[in-house]
Scaffold this active site. Sequence first.
Site, PDB file in Angstrom:
ATOM      1  CG  ASP A  13      -1.716  -1.272   1.351  1.00 28.04           C
ATOM      2  OD1 ASP A  13      -2.216  -1.755   0.325  1.00 28.04           O
ATOM      3  OD2 ASP A  13      -1.788  -1.808   2.467  1.00 28.04           O
ATOM      4  CE  LYS A  16       3.286  -2.113  -4.450  1.00 31.86           C
ATOM      5  NZ  LYS A  16       2.812  -1.912  -3.084  1.00 31.86           N
ATOM      6  N   GLY A  40      -4.123  -4.047  -4.370  1.00 31.00           N
ATOM      7  CA  GLY A  40      -5.074  -3.005  -4.739  1.00 31.00           C
ATOM      8  C   GLY A  40      -4.274  -1.790  -5.173  1.00 31.00           C
ATOM      9  CG  HIS A  41      -1.472  -1.712  -7.556  1.00 27.62           C
ATOM     10  ND1 HIS A  41      -0.605  -2.364  -8.384  1.00 27.62           N
ATOM     11  CD2 HIS A  41      -1.122  -2.043  -6.294  1.00 27.62           C
ATOM     12  CE1 HIS A  41       0.243  -3.068  -7.645  1.00 27.62           C
ATOM     13  NE2 HIS A  41      -0.056  -2.888  -6.372  1.00 27.62           N
ATOM     14  CD  GLN A 226       0.634  -8.617  -2.684  1.00 25.51           C
ATOM     15  OE1 GLN A 226       1.412  -9.241  -3.371  1.00 25.51           O
ATOM     16  NE2 GLN A 226      -0.610  -8.431  -3.031  1.00 25.51           N
TER      17      GLN A 226
HETATM   18  P1  IMP Z   1      -2.841 -12.851   1.487  1.00 26.20           P
HETATM   19  O1  IMP Z   1      -1.853 -12.353   0.502  1.00 26.20           O
HETATM   20  O2  IMP Z   1      -4.260 -12.518   1.161  1.00 26.20           O
HETATM   21  O3  IMP Z   1      -2.658 -14.299   1.818  1.00 26.20           O
HETATM   22  O4  IMP Z   1      -2.560 -12.060   2.881  1.00 26.20           O
HETATM   23  C1  IMP Z   1      -1.356 -12.277   3.609  1.00 26.20           C
HETATM   24  C2  IMP Z   1      -0.946 -11.017   4.351  1.00 26.20           C
HETATM   25  O5  IMP Z   1      -0.507 -10.046   3.401  1.00 26.20           O
HETATM   26  C3  IMP Z   1      -2.066 -10.348   5.143  1.00 26.20           C
HETATM   27  O6  IMP Z   1      -1.521  -9.737   6.298  1.00 26.20           O
HETATM   28  C4  IMP Z   1      -2.565  -9.253   4.196  1.00 26.20           C
HETATM   29  O7  IMP Z   1      -3.163  -8.189   4.879  1.00 26.20           O
HETATM   30  C5  IMP Z   1      -1.271  -8.854   3.525  1.00 26.20           C
HETATM   31  N1  IMP Z   1      -1.482  -8.327   2.167  1.00 26.20           N
HETATM   32  C6  IMP Z   1      -1.755  -9.032   1.057  1.00 26.20           C
HETATM   33  N2  IMP Z   1      -1.859  -8.199   0.003  1.00 26.20           N
HETATM   34  C7  IMP Z   1      -1.635  -6.958   0.460  1.00 26.20           C
HETATM   35  C8  IMP Z   1      -1.577  -5.676  -0.176  1.00 26.20           C
HETATM   36  O8  IMP Z   1      -1.728  -5.506  -1.389  1.00 26.20           O
HETATM   37  N3  IMP Z   1      -1.326  -4.624   0.641  1.00 26.20           N
HETATM   38  C9  IMP Z   1      -1.093  -4.770   1.981  1.00 26.20           C
HETATM   39  N4  IMP Z   1      -1.129  -5.939   2.600  1.00 26.20           N
HETATM   40  C10 IMP Z   1      -1.397  -7.039   1.851  1.00 26.20           C
END
Ligand code: IMP
Length: 441
Positions: A13, A16, A40-41, A226
Amino acid sequence: MPGQCVIGLQWGDEAKGKLVDLLTEGQDLVVRYQGGANAGHTVVIGDAVYKLHHVPSGIINAGVLNLIAPGVVINPPTILKEIEMLAERGIDVTDRMRISQRAHVVMPWHVLEDQIWNEILQGDENIGTTLRGIGPCYRDKVGRSFAIRMGDLGQPNFADRVRQVTQFKIASLAGVSSDPVELDAEKIIAEYSDYARRLLPLVADTTRILLDAVDDNKKILFEGAQGSLLDVDHGTYPFVTSSNSSGVGISAGSGVPASFLTKIIGVCKSYSTRVGGGPYPTELDNEIGQHIRDMGNEYGTTTGRPRRCGWFDAVAVRYTRRLGGVTSIALTMLDVLSELEQIQVCTAYELDGEQIDHFPANLEDLRRIKPVYETYPGWQQDVAGARKLDDLPVNAIAYAQHLERLAGCPIEFISVGPDREQTILLDSTHSLSNALNAKTA
Ligand code: IMP
């Protein structure tokens, strides 16, 4: 400058999407290479806001080919919704986007597994996944027995494969779920056959397209999803995502040789945030944290969850900057700090009475460390209208200069708001020290 990349240096977040959109002009290709619909971009152009999870942020620019490479896991209904949303706004992806036939498909059982495991493992601190089936899909990819790739969608044995996997998933989930496992193979076959019909025209061998582009010395921009601290190998495991979200993932996820990359831009906020569980040394569980959350609208693009907020952690950013081979930094959300009287930055950690300057590999150590802070004066002036360094107050320039020094890497961009226009470009002439000298002369 053929191979450039934008990666997040914190827990995701970092804004990017805005940077990718900014850098897209002049690129031939923009590539997403890991993660999935958990990302989420947001791209803001004037009044238009594009919220993208799957489609690369380069899609708004005509003339750029957007690729979704093998390292990404695809959720067909989500990507189709984005394609429709773009079409409604006059952007036809047909000639602008290709999806790798090697990319894995997030199937309904993956989302169900994410939910069921999340409930079972619900403890004091759980990973807090986005529940998009990302972890289970990557697990099946590495497990090799039950995976389905984009290229499999159109194959004659697709229906039999779905029947076989569904049977196995029902049997394995029935043992752990308190509710009946609702997976209907025939319904899934019908639904996914329709997705296949709509997506297969976009499916291609993106690795070949990319390697040809490398041979032709085309300009390619890689868009990380991420942040580096969520990297499955190098992040705060197990509180991470399931892909290599630091700089090390670019080559593996896309298929482009690492030697092609000449510029790696590390994006970090002027403070820090984290969604989900896991250690977070500089977290502010107080009214300053809430102030940052309100000012920065720190709520998840994908899940809407409030993000945890805290001070800038220079130890962590130094680590991810080195890990990713970052060549310059984009400092974002500087405007969010505008009202604060004082701003703190973590410059070292204290572990069992000793000061350390490295990011601990051991999760328990990371939980025990205490941040060592330096305190800087705030600027208490709105900076959202700044378009060049000179427009920033002295204390804001000095703050950025501290971060540059602590991170050990030049800042090339400062972002003071979500719009394209709200970006300050730095170079050797327009540097922080020159701006500071001019202001204090
Ligand atoms: P998953 O990728 O849905 O399995 O989530 C694993 C961890 O990564 C969790 O703590 C999510 O909140 C975090 N996470 C996954 N994608 C994002 C992102 O795009 N931004 C921030 N945190 C993320």
